[in-house]
Design an enzyme around this catalytic site. Structure first.
Site, short mmCIF file in Angstrom:
data_model
loop_
_atom_site.label_atom_id
_atom_site.label_comp_id
_atom_site.label_asym_id
_atom_site.label_seq_id
_atom_site.Cartn_x
_atom_site.Cartn_y
_atom_site.Cartn_z
N HIS A 137 22.97 -6.45 15.56
CA HIS A 137 23.97 -5.43 15.85
C HIS A 137 23.75 -4.75 17.20
O HIS A 137 24.57 -3.95 17.62
CB HIS A 137 24.02 -4.39 14.73
N HIS A 138 22.67 -5.08 17.87
CA HIS A 138 22.42 -4.52 19.20
C HIS A 138 22.90 -5.46 20.29
O HIS A 138 22.75 -5.16 21.47
CB HIS A 138 20.93 -4.23 19.38
#
Length: 159
Positions: free
Chosen positions: A16-17
């Protein structure tokens, strides 16, 4: 309102980064999406975003954070919806934005060594996008390649 946030795939970061959400944001009605490719573009586009009455997503690719470059001293904003011709060409049009601009310019040098003259367009803004400049370039060159960043570097497809 301007929301300025990091974007892009960088190795060794969690799932998710490393999201690339610009396409999702570009489909939200009323939201303007900006993706600069260098420090000068970032400054001019950010000035336009701050002065804009519409909500703006200002997405900066993480690998560009360390980029250095000339930034003009003037207070000139860069208009939204106006692409920049980063390199003139006659054989093929490469339509890119953000971190892919420098990669496309390098690819254009490689193609030039093989006798192919590539035009590189930096969209700058995805919503609104400069349809007229893209279509004019494609009419001139007869071919268009759109690139999107991937973990390995670049995924290209012909339209």
């Amino acid at each position: 309102m301007v929301i300025r946030c990091p974007d892009g795939i960088v190795k060794m970061q969690g799932a998710h980064h490393t999201d690339c959400l610009e396409a999702w944001f570009a489909h939200v009605p009323g939201l303007q999406v900006v993706v600069p490719s260098c420090p000068a573009e970032g400054r001019g586009l950010l000035r336009t975003a701050i002065r804009n009455d519409n909500p703006v997503m200002f997405l900066e690719h993480k690998t560009l954070f360390k980029t250095e470059g000339e930034v003009p001293d003037d207070d000139s904003p860069i208009p939204f919806g106006k692409a920049r011709v980063a390199r003139e060409g006659r054989d093929v049009t490469l339509v890119v934005y953000g971190v892919m601009v420098n990669r496309a310019l390098e690819a254009a040098k490689t193609l030039a060594a093989e006798g192919i003259d590539a035009e590189v367009l930096d969209l700058r803004t995805l919503s609104p996008w400069d349809k007229e400049t893209v279509l004019a370039s494609v009419r001139k060159t007869g071919r268009k390649i759109v690139t999107k960043e991937t973990q390995e570097g670049c995924l290209s497809f012909k339209i």
